[in-house]
Design a protein around this motif. Structure first.
Motif, PDB file in Angstrom:
ATOM      1  N   ALA A  84      -8.309   8.829  -4.623  1.00  0.00           N
ATOM      2  CA  ALA A  84      -8.131   7.430  -4.244  1.00  0.00           C
ATOM      3  C   ALA A  84      -7.040   7.278  -3.198  1.00  0.00           C
ATOM      4  CB  ALA A  84      -7.792   6.599  -5.477  1.00  0.00           C
ATOM      5  N   SER A  85      -6.038   8.133  -3.280  1.00  0.00           N
ATOM      6  CA  SER A  85      -4.908   8.069  -2.346  1.00  0.00           C
ATOM      7  C   SER A  85      -5.350   8.254  -0.899  1.00  0.00           C
ATOM      8  CB  SER A  85      -3.867   9.128  -2.716  1.00  0.00           C
ATOM      9  OG  SER A  85      -2.798   9.121  -1.811  1.00  0.00           O
ATOM     10  N   ILE A  86      -6.375   9.069  -0.675  1.00  0.00           N
ATOM     11  CA  ILE A  86      -6.877   9.313   0.693  1.00  0.00           C
ATOM     12  C   ILE A  86      -7.411   8.022   1.299  1.00  0.00           C
ATOM     13  CG2 ILE A  86      -8.591  10.549   2.069  1.00  0.00           C
ATOM     14  CD1 ILE A  86      -8.439  12.804  -0.059  1.00  0.00           C
ATOM     15  N   ASP A  87      -8.217   7.307   0.518  1.00  0.00           N
ATOM     16  CA  ASP A  87      -8.775   6.044   1.012  1.00  0.00           C
ATOM     17  C   ASP A  87      -7.697   4.982   1.187  1.00  0.00           C
ATOM     18  OD1 ASP A  87     -11.523   6.800   1.163  1.00  0.00           O
ATOM     19  OD2 ASP A  87     -11.642   6.680  -1.016  1.00  0.00           O
ATOM     20  N   ILE A  88      -6.744   4.968   0.280  1.00  0.00           N
ATOM     21  CA  ILE A  88      -5.660   3.978   0.377  1.00  0.00           C
ATOM     22  C   ILE A  88      -4.826   4.222   1.628  1.00  0.00           C
ATOM     23  CG2 ILE A  88      -3.553   3.120  -0.740  1.00  0.00           C
ATOM     24  CD1 ILE A  88      -4.905   3.838  -3.446  1.00  0.00           C
TER      25      ILE A  88
ATOM     26  N   LEU B 266       0.830  -1.213   0.000  1.00  0.00           N
ATOM     27  CA  LEU B 266       0.000   0.000   0.000  1.00  0.00           C
ATOM     28  C   LEU B 266       0.859   1.254   0.000  1.00  0.00           C
ATOM     29  CD1 LEU B 266      -2.836  -0.922   2.547  1.00  0.00           C
ATOM     30  CD2 LEU B 266      -3.083  -0.551   0.088  1.00  0.00           C
ATOM     31  N   LEU B 267       1.917   1.232   0.782  1.00  0.00           N
ATOM     32  CA  LEU B 267       2.811   2.399   0.853  1.00  0.00           C
ATOM     33  C   LEU B 267       3.461   2.671  -0.495  1.00  0.00           C
ATOM     34  CD1 LEU B 267       3.565   4.351   3.097  1.00  0.00           C
ATOM     35  CD2 LEU B 267       5.624   3.001   3.515  1.00  0.00           C
ATOM     36  N   SER B 268       3.762   1.602  -1.221  1.00  0.00           N
ATOM     37  CA  SER B 268       4.348   1.752  -2.555  1.00  0.00           C
ATOM     38  C   SER B 268       3.352   2.417  -3.501  1.00  0.00           C
ATOM     39  CB  SER B 268       4.747   0.374  -3.091  1.00  0.00           C
ATOM     40  OG  SER B 268       5.255   0.470  -4.401  1.00  0.00           O
ATOM     41  N   VAL B 269       2.077   2.006  -3.414  1.00  0.00           N
ATOM     42  CA  VAL B 269       1.033   2.618  -4.253  1.00  0.00           C
ATOM     43  C   VAL B 269       0.889   4.101  -3.906  1.00  0.00           C
ATOM     44  CG1 VAL B 269      -1.432   2.627  -4.805  1.00  0.00           C
ATOM     45  CG2 VAL B 269      -0.225   0.451  -4.537  1.00  0.00           C
ATOM     46  N   ILE B 270       0.839   4.413  -2.610  1.00  0.00           N
ATOM     47  CA  ILE B 270       0.702   5.808  -2.158  1.00  0.00           C
ATOM     48  C   ILE B 270       1.873   6.647  -2.650  1.00  0.00           C
ATOM     49  CG2 ILE B 270       0.663   7.314  -0.124  1.00  0.00           C
ATOM     50  CD1 ILE B 270      -0.700   4.921   1.364  1.00  0.00           C
ATOM     51  N   ALA B 271       3.092   6.097  -2.530  1.00  0.00           N
ATOM     52  CA  ALA B 271       4.295   6.836  -2.943  1.00  0.00           C
ATOM     53  C   ALA B 271       4.275   7.142  -4.441  1.00  0.00           C
ATOM     54  CB  ALA B 271       5.544   6.022  -2.585  1.00  0.00           C
ATOM     55  N   HIS B 272       3.883   6.157  -5.253  1.00  0.00           N
ATOM     56  CA  HIS B 272       3.829   6.372  -6.713  1.00  0.00           C
ATOM     57  C   HIS B 272       2.786   7.426  -7.080  1.00  0.00           C
ATOM     58  CE1 HIS B 272       5.670   2.125  -7.440  1.00  0.00           C
ATOM     59  NE2 HIS B 272       6.607   3.064  -7.373  1.00  0.00           N
TER      60      HIS B 272
END
Length: 458
Positions: free
Chosen positions: A423-427, A169-175
Motif C-alpha cells: 500500500a505504501s507504494i501507491d500512497i 500522506l507523508l505521515s502515513v508513509i513514515a509510520h
C-alpha cells in the motif's frame, strides 16, 4: 537562489498610453541600467537603495537622450523574481518603448522568454507552480469573480490545501516505513486498519477539492455557450440583447451570419462566452455551408446550447433536425417572438425532456431573465458561490484524480492482502501526483511548456 543571466522585456501592453514599463531582472540589472541612465547631477546608481525611485533620462551610446524616465529598484531576494530587479517607467508608445529596450539589450541584457520572470520566481522558490499559473489567470480574468478566484490562488489558497494533504500522506508513509524497517523498536505498530482509516480520510479531502473543479473551470475559462437555430430566427438579436450592444449584424436576410461571433457576458461574476453561430439549414451557398459546419463544431465543443425557435410559426423540419442534434447536450430552449403569438405546441418539444423552456421576445426583452436563471440552475445548483477554494486548473484536476486513483489502489491492496508495504507504494505515488500541482514533483519539460504559454514581460 539559482544564478541566471540578466533578462529584460516590456511588461506593459504595446501601444499608445500614459507610461510603459521595461522590466530588467538578474544580477547585472543595476550595472546595465547604470550604463544607460543619466540621473540628476549625473548621479550614478552605486548608492541606489532598494524600494526607491530615481528620476532621469535614458541615453544611447552617443549620450543622446531617448526619454525622460523614472526607475525603481528592488533588490533580491525581496522582489518578484527573487533577483535584483529594475523597472524603467517611460512614456507610453511603441517607438520610444522599443528604443529603450534596444539600449537595455545592447548594454548586456537578454530578451526574456514568455513567462520567464514568473518562471524565475518559481525556480527561485518565491512562489510555487500553482501560484505562478494563477498570475496568468489574473491577467486573463473576464469578471471580478474570476479575478478574485485567481488572486486567492496566487496567494496560495490551493497550495495550502495540497500541502496539508501531502503532509498527511507523508505521515502515513513514515509510520508504515518505521513499522517495516524497525520492528524490534518499542514503537507502536501501524496496522492495515490504521492505514485504511487514514487513507480514506485523505480521499474524502481530495473529493471535496474535486467537487469544485467543474465550477472552478467555468470561473477560469468561462462557460462556453452557443446560440443555435435556423436562419433568421433572431440569434444575432439575442446576442446583441445579452451583451447590450449591436455586436452582430441583424437583417431580415437568411444566412447573414456566416461565421461564429464570440462575446463575453457576466452572470453574477461568472464569465459566459456566448457564440452566435450561422443558421443551420441545407444550402447551396458554399460560404454559408462552411458556416453551418462550423456551427455544428461549436455545438460539439460547447458546455451549453441555447436553442432559439421562432414561436410565431410552426416547427419546421430544420427545427426538428437541430433538436435531434442537440438533445445529448446541456441546453436551454427559448421560444422567440412571443409578442407575435405562439404557434408551437409544447408537446412537440417533449423529445428534449427539458424543464428549461421559456417564451421570450428578444424585441421587447420579455423573458430574457430566464437565460440567467437557467444557467445558474444548470451549472451551479441555483446559487453561484463567491467564497471558498476552487480547483480552476485542469492540470490540477488531473493530478488530483491520479492521486485519488493511487489511494484507492492502496485501499484494494490493504483489503485483499493487508500488506502495508504494498500500500505504501501507491500512497507514495499519490504524494508525488499532488506534488505536480505545486511543482515539487514535475518534469522539467512540462514546467517549460506551462511558462511558454505566458505573455512576454510576465
Amino acid at each position: 537562489m539559482k544564478e541566471f543571466d540578466t533578462i529584460a522585456a516590456i511588461s506593459t501592453s504595446i501601444g499608445e498610453g500614459g507610461i510603459s514599463i521595461i522590466r530588467i531582472s538578474g544580477d547585472k540589472s543595476l550595472e546595465i541600467v547604470d550604463s544607460i541612465f543619466v540621473g540628476k547631477n549625473n548621479r550614478k546608481l552605486n548608492d541606489f537603495k532598494s524600494y526607491t525611485m530615481r528620476y532621469g533620462h535614458v541615453v544611447d551610446k552617443n549620450e543622446s537622450k531617448l526619454d525622460e524616465v523614472i526607475i525603481s529598484y528592488m533588490k533580491g531576494p525581496r522582489s518578484f523574481t527573487a533577483e535584483d530587479t529594475i523597472e524603467i517607467n517611460c512614456h507610453g508608445g511603441v517607438v520610444g518603448t522599443n528604443r529603450i529596450l534596444e539600449e537595455v539589450i545592447r548594454a548586456g541584457a537578454r530578451m526574456a522568454e514568455p513567462g520567464e520572470f514568473t518562471k524565475r520566481a518559481f525556480l527561485n522558490g518565491r512562489i510555487d507552480l500553482s501560484q505562478a499559473e494563477a498570475v496568468m489567470d489574473i491577467i486573463r480574468a473576464k469578471t471580478q469573480l474570476s479575478m478574485k478566484s485567481a488572486l486567492m490562488q496566487s496567494e496560495g489558497s490551493i497550495s495550502k490545501e495540497i500541502k496539508t494533504i501531502r503532509t498527511a500522506l507523508l505521515s502515513v508513509i513514515a509510520h508504515i516505513e518505521v513499522t517495516i524497517d524497525y520492528p524490534e523498536e518499542d514503537i507502536e505498530e501501524v496496522t492495515a486498519k490504521d492505514v485504511t482509516k487514514d487513507v480514506t480520510k485523505i480521499i474524502n479531502e481530495i473529493d471535496i477539492l474535486l467537487s469544485t473543479a467543474d465550477e472552478g473551470k467555468i470561473l477560469r475559462e468561462g462557460l462556453s455557450t452557443v446560440i443555435v437555430g435556423k436562419p433568421n430566427v433572431g440569434k444575432s438579436s439575442l446576442l446583441n440583447a445579452l451583451v447590450k450592444e449591436k455586436r452582430a449584424i441583424v437583417t431580415d436576410v437568411p444566412g447573414t451570419t456566416r461565421d461564429a461571433i464570440e462575446e463575453y457576458i457576466s452572470i453574477e461574476g461568472i464569465p459566459i462566452k456566448v457564440v452566435d453561430t450561422a443558421g443551420i439549414r441545407e444550402t447551396d451557398d458554399k460560404v454559408e455551408r462552411i458556416g453551418v459546419e462550423k456551427s455544428k463544431e461549436k455545438i460539439d465543443e460547447a458546455d451549453l446550447v441555447i436553442l432559439l425557435l421562432d414561436s410565431s410559426i410552426k416547427l419546421s423540419i430544420e427545427d426538428k433536425e437541430i433538436i435531434e442534434y442537440i438533445k445529448e447536450k446541456k441546453y436551454i430552449v427559448l421560444l422567440n417572438k412571443s409578442d407575435l403569438g405562439g404557434k408551437i405546441d409544447i408537446s412537440e418539444l417533449q423529445s428534449l425532456k427539458s424543464k428549461y423552456i421559456a417564451n421570450i421576445s428578444v424585441k421587447t426583452g420579455e423573458g430574457l431573465n430566464y437565460v440567467r436563471e437557467y444557467i445558474k440552475d444548470l451549472f451551479f445548483n441555483g446559487e453561484i458561490k463567491t467564497e471558498g477554494v476552487f480547483v480552476t486548473n485542469n492540470r490540477h484536476k488531473q493530478s488530483l484524480i491520479r492521486a485519488k486513483e493511487n489511494l484507492e489502489s492502496s485501499l484494494n491492496a490493504l483489503e485483499y492482502t493487508s500488506a502495508i508495504d504494498l500500500a505504501s507504494i501507491d500512497i507514495r505515488n499519490a504524494w508525488t501526483n499532488l506534488g505536480e500541482i505545486t511543482g515539487e514533483a514535475l518534469d522539467e519539460d512540462i514546467i517549460h511548456k506551462i511558462f511558454s504559454e505566458f505573455c512576454l514581460g510576465k
